[in-house]
Structures are given as C-alpha cells and as structure tokens.
Motif scaffolding. Structure first.
Motif, PDB file in Angstrom:
ATOM      1  N   ARG A  76       0.845  -1.200   0.000  1.00 27.46           N
ATOM      2  CA  ARG A  76       0.000   0.000   0.000  1.00 27.46           C
ATOM      3  C   ARG A  76       0.876   1.244   0.000  1.00 27.46           C
ATOM      4  O   ARG A  76       2.015   1.234   0.448  1.00 27.46           O
ATOM      5  CB  ARG A  76      -0.884   0.020   1.252  1.00 27.46           C
ATOM      6  N   GLY A  77       0.344   2.322  -0.473  1.00 28.93           N
ATOM      7  CA  GLY A  77       1.040   3.582  -0.404  1.00 28.93           C
ATOM      8  C   GLY A  77       0.745   4.277   0.920  1.00 28.93           C
ATOM      9  O   GLY A  77      -0.304   4.063   1.530  1.00 28.93           O
ATOM     10  N   SER A  78       1.669   5.102   1.367  1.00 24.67           N
ATOM     11  CA  SER A  78       1.472   5.843   2.602  1.00 24.67           C
ATOM     12  C   SER A  78       0.624   7.087   2.349  1.00 24.67           C
ATOM     13  O   SER A  78       0.690   7.703   1.284  1.00 24.67           O
ATOM     14  CB  SER A  78       2.824   6.261   3.190  1.00 24.67           C
ATOM     15  N   ALA A  85       7.466   8.741  -7.101  1.00 26.10           N
ATOM     16  CA  ALA A  85       6.579   9.082  -5.987  1.00 26.10           C
ATOM     17  C   ALA A  85       5.877   7.843  -5.447  1.00 26.10           C
ATOM     18  O   ALA A  85       5.736   7.665  -4.233  1.00 26.10           O
ATOM     19  CB  ALA A  85       5.546  10.111  -6.434  1.00 26.10           C
ATOM     20  N   GLN A  86       5.419   6.989  -6.340  1.00 20.98           N
ATOM     21  CA  GLN A  86       4.753   5.759  -5.918  1.00 20.98           C
ATOM     22  C   GLN A  86       5.717   4.861  -5.148  1.00 20.98           C
ATOM     23  O   GLN A  86       5.356   4.282  -4.122  1.00 20.98           O
ATOM     24  CB  GLN A  86       4.189   5.025  -7.139  1.00 20.98           C
ATOM     25  N   PHE A  87       6.936   4.771  -5.647  1.00 20.32           N
ATOM     26  CA  PHE A  87       7.944   3.957  -4.969  1.00 20.32           C
ATOM     27  C   PHE A  87       8.224   4.503  -3.573  1.00 20.32           C
ATOM     28  O   PHE A  87       8.234   3.760  -2.591  1.00 20.32           O
ATOM     29  CB  PHE A  87       9.230   3.943  -5.801  1.00 20.32           C
ATOM     30  N   ALA A  97      17.823   2.958  -3.180  1.00 21.36           N
ATOM     31  CA  ALA A  97      16.948   4.126  -3.034  1.00 21.36           C
ATOM     32  C   ALA A  97      16.069   3.983  -1.794  1.00 21.36           C
ATOM     33  O   ALA A  97      15.828   4.953  -1.062  1.00 21.36           O
ATOM     34  CB  ALA A  97      16.080   4.292  -4.281  1.00 21.36           C
ATOM     35  N   ALA A  98      15.590   2.773  -1.548  1.00 20.86           N
ATOM     36  CA  ALA A  98      14.758   2.531  -0.366  1.00 20.86           C
ATOM     37  C   ALA A  98      15.560   2.761   0.909  1.00 20.86           C
ATOM     38  O   ALA A  98      15.044   3.287   1.905  1.00 20.86           O
ATOM     39  CB  ALA A  98      14.213   1.100  -0.392  1.00 20.86           C
ATOM     40  N   TYR A  99      16.824   2.395   0.881  1.00 16.77           N
ATOM     41  CA  TYR A  99      17.704   2.604   2.037  1.00 16.77           C
ATOM     42  C   TYR A  99      17.805   4.086   2.385  1.00 16.77           C
ATOM     43  O   TYR A  99      17.822   4.460   3.561  1.00 16.77           O
ATOM     44  CB  TYR A  99      19.087   2.015   1.735  1.00 16.77           C
ATOM     45  N   VAL A 100      17.870   4.938   1.367  1.00 18.76           N
ATOM     46  CA  VAL A 100      17.957   6.383   1.599  1.00 18.76           C
ATOM     47  C   VAL A 100      16.731   6.879   2.360  1.00 18.76           C
ATOM     48  O   VAL A 100      16.834   7.655   3.312  1.00 18.76           O
ATOM     49  CB  VAL A 100      18.110   7.128   0.255  1.00 18.76           C
ATOM     50  N   ILE A 101      15.555   6.427   1.947  1.00 19.01           N
ATOM     51  CA  ILE A 101      14.321   6.820   2.630  1.00 19.01           C
ATOM     52  C   ILE A 101      14.323   6.271   4.052  1.00 19.01           C
ATOM     53  O   ILE A 101      13.988   6.979   5.010  1.00 19.01           O
ATOM     54  CB  ILE A 101      13.096   6.303   1.853  1.00 19.01           C
TER      55      ILE A 101
END
Length: 285
Positions: A9-11, A78-80, A160-164
């Motif tokens: 799901r998206g936040s 943005a979705q990612f 990229a996920a690690y950065v977030i």
C-alpha cells in the motif's frame, strides 16, 4: 525489491510539492525561540542545508509557482517512495510496540523538485535528503535517486529505499529523544567533538535502517541487501572526499567511513534489534 514493493500500500503521509513548489515556509529568526534556534542550527549542520537565509528572516527558493505536469518517471518515483515509506510505518509501529513498549508516530515525507522550504531552512536537490525535527518531516528531491545511481554508483531500487529508511531513522531518533540530546551535547563540544557525535548519530541511523530491512524480508529479492550495503559504502565520508580529489580528513567526517556505515547497517539487519544500535556506547565504530 521493485516488483515486490508494487504490492505494498502507499502511505498517506506524503506531501508532494513537485507540481506547484513549496507552500510551507521557513520562519524568521524572530519567530524562533532559543531552543528552536539551536535545533535549526544543529539540523543545518547535520543535514548540510543552508540555514543562513532563515536566520536572516528569509527562506531561499528557486521554485516556480506555476503548476507543471509530472513525468512518468517522477510519478513512478513518488509511488515507490510512498510504498517504501509505508513499509517503514508498519515496521516501526511493530518494533516500537514489541521492543520498546512505545507508540510510534510516523513522519511526513515531503517530495520536492529543485528547491523547497522547511522550518530548518531552505533546501535544494544539491543538499541531498534530510530530516527536519522541527516539523517531523523528511525531505527528498526524487532526482536524488538518479544521482545515487549514476553519479555515486549506488544502483538498484533497494539502494533508493535505504535512503528513505535512513531519513525515517532520524525521525525514530527524534521520537526517542536522541536528536535533542545529541544537539545539547554538541553545543558544549568543540568542532571536532561535535563532528564525532554527528558521526555516531548517522551511524545509528544506518543501524536503524538495517533494523527496518530485517523486518521487511518478505519484500526482499536476491541482491537487495548488497545494494543497501553498496549505497552505504558509496556515501561514506572517506569515499566522498576521495571522489572529490581530496585526502580524507577524519576530523571533518560527519557520517562515518564507508566501512563503518556498511558495518552498522549490517549490525541492524542481522540483529533486528534497536538495542544493538547503541553507537554512542560503542568503544569502537
């Protein structure tokens, strides 16, 4: 991770400023109390953003107020980001409850393009992602994903996920009272000592990012963890200074060496335990 995260799901905690520019704003120094001023100065130091215009009563921006359409790549980014943020919400809600006996209040992720404003000062894509405890928001120019991959050599969607996850980890530190405590200690320290404290803060965020990764194993694909470890190495202070043609100067480090960043991420990932991320109590980093 990309295919797996598509099923997440998206936040709802995403503020997208990329179409119309920033609508929030920094405040003049006259509107910031003494403690708030110290927080602003500290965050400028931690994140590398320029807070001078904020302290002078203005916040810089190169943004255009004219609406624009987002490209397909921007929409995908943005979705990612929204889905990765949602995984952090689920993980930290559970970890706070099970390991700390606390309730987790998630941050907002602000997506911007080019430049934006925050209570911690103005920011541009050149500053990189940052977290502002004054409004409990993480700020990300999604073009940084391109920089991470093409210029820094940290390829892959999990990088990229690690950065977030790293910026969310700073929010975790803020929730636990670590950020204000470190700031107070920095105020009484020399520049070299303050840098050393900041290194421990950043390495702890790397470790907490690893804790997050250990709890989303159902989404991981082969090679994902190596992508994150590679990203950690590519943004180590020593590597970045060498890449800039400089001799590494340890006393100027604010994030840790490549080896240290990879080590602490791995520590969090392998243990899955917040208590294993005590970089401030570690004799060696």
């Amino acid at each position: 991770m990309n295919d797996a995260v598509k099923g997440v799901r998206g936040s709802r905690n995403v503020e997208d400023r990329r179409r119309s520019g920033a609508r929030g704003g920094g405040r003049a120094a006259g509107g910031i109390g003494g403690v708030g001023l110290l927080v602003v100065l500290a965050i400028g130091y931690f994140a590398g953003i320029d807070v001078t215009p904020l302290l002078q009563g203005t916040a810089p921006t190169n943004e255009s107020s004219a609406p624009r359409e987002l490209t397909a790549e921007e929409e995908q980014a943005a979705q990612f980001a929204s889905r990765v943020l949602a995984t952090t919400e689920t993980v930290w809600e559970n970890v706070f409850a099970e390991q700390l006996g606390l309730e987790y209040d998630p941050p907002v992720l602000v997506l911007f393009s080019g430049a934006t404003r925050s209570p911690c000062g103005g920011a541009s894509g050149a500053t990189g992602p940052f977290y502002c405890p004054a409004d409990s928001k993480a700020y990300l120019d999604t073009d940084f994903f391109v920089t991470l991959s093409r210029r820094l050599g940290a390829r892959g969607d999990f990088a990229a996920a690690y950065v977030i996850a790293h910026e969310v980890a700073h929010h975790v530190q803020n929730e636990l009272g670590i950020l204000p405590e470190v700031n107070a200690r920095r105020q009484a320290a020399s520049q070299t000592q303050a840098n050393a404290l900041t290194v421990r803060l950043e390495l702890q965020a790397d470790c907490l990012s690893g804790v997050w990764a250990s709890h989303v194993e159902g989404l991981l694909e082969p090679g994902d963890i190596e992508e994150a470890l590679n990203a950690a190495r590519k943004i180590g202070d020593d590597h970045l200074q060498k890449s800039a043609g400089r001799v590494p100067q340890p006393h100027t480090f604010t994030h840790g060496t490549s080896q240290q960043r990879a080590h602490w991420f791995a520590t969090g990932y392998e243990s899955g335990q917040v208590q294993q991320c005590d970089t401030f109590g570690a004799a060696r980093l």
